[in-house]
Write an enzyme that holds these catalytic residues in place. Structure first.
Site, mmCIF file in Angstrom:
data_model
loop_
_atom_site.group_PDB
_atom_site.id
_atom_site.type_symbol
_atom_site.label_atom_id
_atom_site.label_comp_id
_atom_site.label_asym_id
_atom_site.label_seq_id
_atom_site.Cartn_x
_atom_site.Cartn_y
_atom_site.Cartn_z
ATOM 1 C CB SER A 211 -1.838 8.868 6.914
ATOM 2 O OG SER A 211 -0.871 8.948 7.635
ATOM 3 C CD GLU B 147 -1.963 -4.043 10.213
ATOM 4 O OE1 GLU B 147 -2.825 -4.144 10.468
ATOM 5 O OE2 GLU B 147 -0.574 -5.332 10.277
ATOM 6 C CD GLN C 210 11.981 6.023 34.699
ATOM 7 O OE1 GLN C 210 12.151 6.205 34.067
ATOM 8 N NE2 GLN C 210 13.519 6.255 35.491
ATOM 9 C CG LEU D 196 -2.187 -0.803 1.478
ATOM 10 C CD1 LEU D 196 -2.431 -1.007 2.613
ATOM 11 C CD2 LEU D 196 -3.134 -0.271 0.490
HETATM 12 C C1 LIG Z 1 -7.118 8.023 6.435
HETATM 13 C C2 LIG Z 1 -8.134 7.097 5.771
HETATM 14 C C3 LIG Z 1 -9.121 6.558 6.946
HETATM 15 C C4 LIG Z 1 -9.078 7.206 4.587
HETATM 16 O O1 LIG Z 1 -9.359 8.964 4.802
HETATM 17 P P1 LIG Z 1 -10.422 9.492 3.859
HETATM 18 O O2 LIG Z 1 -10.843 11.326 4.122
HETATM 19 O O3 LIG Z 1 -9.160 9.802 2.463
HETATM 20 O O4 LIG Z 1 -11.302 8.524 3.257
HETATM 21 P P2 LIG Z 1 -12.451 8.909 3.970
HETATM 22 O O5 LIG Z 1 -14.166 9.528 3.396
HETATM 23 O O6 LIG Z 1 -12.839 8.625 5.497
HETATM 24 O O7 LIG Z 1 -13.355 7.287 3.425
HETATM 25 C C5 LIG Z 1 -13.592 6.568 1.906
HETATM 26 C C6 LIG Z 1 -14.331 5.728 1.678
HETATM 27 O O8 LIG Z 1 -13.810 5.234 2.777
HETATM 28 C C7 LIG Z 1 -14.704 4.195 3.598
HETATM 29 N N1 LIG Z 1 -13.948 4.022 4.658
HETATM 30 C C8 LIG Z 1 -13.244 4.923 4.803
HETATM 31 N N2 LIG Z 1 -11.903 3.934 6.157
HETATM 32 C C9 LIG Z 1 -13.087 2.869 6.036
HETATM 33 C C10 LIG Z 1 -12.522 2.248 7.149
HETATM 34 N N3 LIG Z 1 -11.534 1.547 8.150
HETATM 35 N N4 LIG Z 1 -13.275 0.732 6.840
HETATM 36 C C11 LIG Z 1 -14.185 0.881 5.734
HETATM 37 N N5 LIG Z 1 -14.995 1.575 5.351
HETATM 38 C C12 LIG Z 1 -13.682 2.528 5.193
HETATM 39 C C13 LIG Z 1 -15.635 5.543 3.844
HETATM 40 O O9 LIG Z 1 -16.439 5.088 4.743
HETATM 41 C C14 LIG Z 1 -16.192 5.895 2.712
HETATM 42 O O10 LIG Z 1 -17.048 5.321 1.695
HETATM 43 P P3 LIG Z 1 -17.967 6.192 1.155
HETATM 44 O O11 LIG Z 1 -17.756 6.551 0.067
HETATM 45 O O12 LIG Z 1 -18.952 7.486 2.125
HETATM 46 O O13 LIG Z 1 -18.903 5.218 0.830
HETATM 47 C C15 LIG Z 1 -7.305 5.737 5.157
HETATM 48 O O14 LIG Z 1 -6.696 6.271 4.381
HETATM 49 C C16 LIG Z 1 -6.816 4.916 6.180
HETATM 50 O O15 LIG Z 1 -7.340 4.278 6.917
HETATM 51 N N6 LIG Z 1 -5.229 5.833 6.454
HETATM 52 C C17 LIG Z 1 -4.292 4.561 6.679
HETATM 53 C C18 LIG Z 1 -3.490 3.956 6.410
HETATM 54 C C19 LIG Z 1 -2.977 2.898 6.859
HETATM 55 O O16 LIG Z 1 -3.467 1.837 7.172
HETATM 56 N N7 LIG Z 1 -1.938 2.490 6.148
HETATM 57 C C20 LIG Z 1 -1.031 0.746 6.840
HETATM 58 C C21 LIG Z 1 -0.032 0.210 5.464
HETATM 59 S S1 LIG Z 1 -0.265 -1.138 5.546
HETATM 60 C C22 LIG Z 1 1.617 -1.133 6.772
HETATM 61 O O17 LIG Z 1 1.208 -0.446 7.441
HETATM 62 C C23 LIG Z 1 1.722 -2.295 6.959
HETATM 63 C C24 LIG Z 1 1.296 -3.796 6.879
HETATM 64 S S2 LIG Z 1 2.099 -4.980 7.343
HETATM 65 O O18 LIG Z 1 2.704 -5.081 6.567
HETATM 66 O O19 LIG Z 1 2.444 -5.662 8.327
#
Ligand SMILES: CC(C)(COP(=O)(O)OP(=O)(O)OC[C@H]1O[C@@H](n2cnc3c(N)ncnc32)[C@H](O)[C@@H]1OP(=O)(O)O)[C@@H](O)C(=O)NCCC(=O)NCCSC(=O)CCS(=O)O
Length: 385
Positions: free
Chosen positions: A134, A368, A341, A127
């Protein structure tokens, strides 16, 4: 500690089996893995034979058909000794078992899940990009349709276990200017021509696991490798993260418990002013606060995991998933800092495990999805009602 599995004999047996394996195969090498930033591959068959790597693969495809509760129990137990090694638990969940179970086609499940079920194959998820952390909607990697194929170009960063993975679940933009709706996901074999694995930066913690740069140059995958509908990648990514984030909470509880175990042992053994430091009320208060916070996080963890196991599509899953990820990782940061600590100057040395637990806890507040993003998800869900 309170036994969160107290009513279920099978879960107690499952936990005890893992605990024994950790004592034998993980705890003795945990410090070495961190110091050498290298995890022996010999752990893969051990974890695979216990069904831990492939824990979320459904039984109909030859997997153990484990629940999120089981994944959390395993994650907690292994993280208590080694956070790095805990990445073998559910190592194929986020990038294969969960997306294919929820969004894949029958053909994709038949093709990939039996192989994953054998517990020897690792996978990774793509991703994050140099400019996209983010804000997932900002993904720049492209996948352009060309006949029966998609051609992928772009770069990913921080990709966990990319050096060992056979497949990546890759998120790429399939249409310009559509924000959230222009992203799709693909299964890409890591040995595809045009996939280049770059270096893994030196990290504060999570040492022993590589987080690689990845480059995609005209990588061709058949259209049948598209997971879910074109343009639905953003929502599918969110869905998979919702189902996996509690395991970060579980790792956090394990890290904190490991740090408390070490602090307790030290408080009994270390003497100052002619008596064990555990006799001093200020130290006792720290130990008590650590235990209270761990038990609170553990209680929320298994409540959330059971809730998600009952109904993974419940509209409140994102909120509770983000709550436990945030609460447990903030708790682990505090508890591990306090464990250092309790050790005083000795805690600052690599001679004791508490500085490792503290370094490892930090990334649980970040990956995540940062805890700031989790709070955003929670508040948005609360205000939406
Ligand atoms: C920041 C975010 C939460 C999204 O924010 P946005 O402002 O870009 O998007 P929204 O307008 O809120 O949502 C658009 C759309 O998607 C739906 N939505 C949003 N979040 C969720 C959710 N958690 N579950 C279900 N649906 C969701 C929302 O309802 C909207 O739908 P409609 O259009 O209204 O129908 C997001 O970008 C975010 O979570 N960012 C964090 C990224 C992240 O976690 N990255 C980690 C990468 S993987 C990693 O870290 C390594 C893993 S590993 O290999 O072990």
């Amino acid at each position: 500690m309170l036994d969160t599995t107290e009513y279920d004999e099978d879960l107690i047996m499952f936990r005890d089996t893992i605990r024994r394996m950790v004592e034998k195969d993980v705890a003795p090498i945990a410090a070495k893995i961190d110091q050498e930033d290298d995890m022996p591959h010999s752990l893969v068959p051990i974890f695979g034979d216990l069904g831990l790597i492939q824990i979320m693969v459904p039984e109909e495809y030859g997997g153990p058909g484990g629940t999120l509760t089981m994944a959390c129990i395993a994650k907690e137990e292994v993280s208590r000794a080694s956070f790095a090694v805990s990445h073998l638990v559910g190592a194929t969940s986020i990038a294969m078992a969960l997306p294919l179970t929820h969004y894949g086609t029958d053909a994709q499940r038949q093709k990939y899940l039996p192989e994953i079920a054998e517990g020897r194959t690792l996978t990774c998820i793509g991703l994050t990009e140099p400019q996209t952390g983010s804000d997932v909607s900002g993904i720049k990697t492209t996948a352009k349709r060309d006949g029966d194929d998609y051609v992928i170009n772009g770069q990913k960063v921080f990709i966990t276990k990319a050096d060992q993975a056979k497949y990546i679940l890759l998120f790429a933009r399939t249409s310009e200017g559509k924000g959230h709706d222009g992203i799709s996901s693909f299964i890409v074999p890591m040995d595809s021509p045009g996939v280049k694995i770059g270096g893994s930066p030196k990290k504060m913690g999570l040492r022993g696991i590589k987080n690689c740069d990845l480059f995609f140059e005209n990588v061709r995958v058949p259209a049948e490798n598209l997971v879910g509908e074109e343009g639905q990648g953003f929502k599918n990514a969110m869905g998979v993260l919702n189902l996996n984030r509690p395991t970060v909470g579980a790792a956090s509880v394990g890290i904190a418990q490991g740090a408390l175990d070490a602090a307790m042992a030290y408080a009994k053994e270390r003497e100052q002013f002619g008596q064990p430091i555990g006799n001093f009320q200020l130290v006792q208060a720290m130990l008590a606060d650590m235990a209270i916070q761990i038990e609170a996080a553990r209680a929320l963890l298994y409540k959330v995991a059971a809730f998600i196991d009952r109904d993974p599509t419940h509209p409140q899953v994102p909120m509770y998933s983000s709550m436990i990820k945030t609460f447990a990782s903030d708790m682990a940061m505090k508890v591990t800092t306090d464990a250092v600590q309790v050790f005083g100057g000795a805690g600052y040395l690599q001679d004791h495990p508490v500085e490792r637990y503290m370094r490892d806890a930090k990334v649980c507040q970040i990956y995540e999805g940062t805890n700031q993003i989790q709070r955003l998800i929670i508040a948005r869900a609360m205000l939406k009602g």
